[in-house]
Design an enzyme around this catalytic site. Structure first.
Site, short mmCIF file in Angstrom:
data_model
loop_
_atom_site.label_atom_id
_atom_site.label_comp_id
_atom_site.label_asym_id
_atom_site.label_seq_id
_atom_site.Cartn_x
_atom_site.Cartn_y
_atom_site.Cartn_z
N TYR A 177 10.26 21.32 -7.13
CA TYR A 177 9.41 23.07 -6.76
C TYR A 177 8.02 22.26 -5.74
O TYR A 177 8.13 22.77 -4.84
CB TYR A 177 9.82 23.99 -7.66
CG TYR A 177 9.22 25.47 -7.15
CD1 TYR A 177 9.51 26.10 -7.04
CD2 TYR A 177 7.48 25.20 -8.06
CE1 TYR A 177 9.22 26.98 -6.70
CE2 TYR A 177 7.66 26.05 -7.82
CZ TYR A 177 8.26 27.53 -6.52
OH TYR A 177 7.37 28.83 -6.08
N SER A 228 3.39 28.44 -2.35
CA SER A 228 3.09 28.01 -3.98
C SER A 228 1.93 28.03 -4.45
O SER A 228 1.36 26.76 -3.90
CB SER A 228 4.65 28.12 -4.97
OG SER A 228 4.14 27.80 -6.12
#
Length: 273
Positions: free
Chosen positions: A156, A142
């Site tokens: 995350y 990401s």
């Protein structure tokens, strides 16, 4: 990988979003698809859609948080198609909360799903890929693993940064052995990743994106990007090329970069960057 024709591709988190779009894209290039997802009905639906349009696909339930998940997935795939050529580790879950409010247990949950799923996948699939001397691994990271634009999703972001590093190490190790590695770093993409988020831990936190210069992409765009990355043996796959400017800016003066990010968040804690 010069061609995907008759190759067998496993995609975890394949029932929706980027996983679903990549399953369709790889199938359109001739691959046979194993759609793996904790949502068995969704996986079967994607597989049926691919089959209906002339491809070959099968769905299977897979909870990547389980210790035996990838050994079971390997056995299923070999039993159904007889080979494994492409493995896409695509599962990712989010959580939200200020760093002093996120419980340790939530850190453990996110790390087990987002990071240790990749570790378990490697344990199951690296030996057969190395033995056959060919294949390709795709790890979904990401933008959050490349630079900091929020503080409310640290578990995350930490997992995604680790996945980037794991992917770099795998590329160095595996490429001389005939195996490609791609790390997919998506920016804003229209997915349902927020659907499984628990309520925010502690006080409400404004949702922040990586920057207004990054347009929201349809998953189908990213799915085709992934297919082309496999065919072209691309390591780093950004969904938005503009992120290079951000990374160059950070690398040029990391202290100044993080100071600017800190000021932006402090001044506008509840809006998109």
């Amino acid at each position: 990988m010069e061609s995907l024709h008759n190759k067998v591709a496993i995609i975890t988190g394949g029932s929706s979003g980027i996983g679903r779009a990549t399953a369709h894209a790889l199938a359109e290039h001739g691959a046979r698809i194993v759609v793996a997802d904790i949502n068995a009905e969704g996986a079967d639906t994607v597989a049926a859609d691919i089959t209906r349009t002339g491809g070959q696909a099968v769905g299977v339930r897979c909870d990547v948080a389980e210790e035996s998940a990838f050994d079971d997935l390997k056995a299923f795939t070999l039993g159904h198609f007889g080979q494994v050529d492409v493995v896409m580790n695509n599962v990712g879950v989010l959580t939200s909360g200020r760093p002093d409010h996120l419980p340790v247990e939530e850190w453990q949950r996110i790390i087990n799903i987002n990071l240790f799923s990749v570790v378990r996948s490697n344990a199951a699939f690296l030996p057969p890929l190395i033995e056959q001397g060919s294949g390709h691994i795709i790890n979904t990271a990401s933008f959050a693993g490349l630079f900091t634009y929020a503080y409310d999703r640290l578990p995350y972001a930490a997992c995604k940064a680790a996945i980037v590093q794991i992917s770099e190490g795998l590329r160095v190790y595996l490429h001389p052995q005939g195996i490609g590695v791609t790390v997919l770093c998506p920016g804003p993409v229209l997915t349902n990743i927020s659907a499984s988020m628990p309520p925010t831990f502690g006080p409400a936190v404004g949702i922040r994106g990586p920057g207004e210069q990054f347009a929201l992409l349809d998953p189908e765009v990213v799915g085709e990007q992934v297919a082309e990355a496999v065919l072209n043996d691309t390591f780093m796959l950004y969904t938005h090329d503009q992120v290079r400017d951000v990374l160059v800016d950070r690398a040029s003066d990391w202290n100044a970069f993080i100071a600017r990010q800190t000021d932006k968040i402090a001044q506008n804690p509840g809006i998109f960057l």
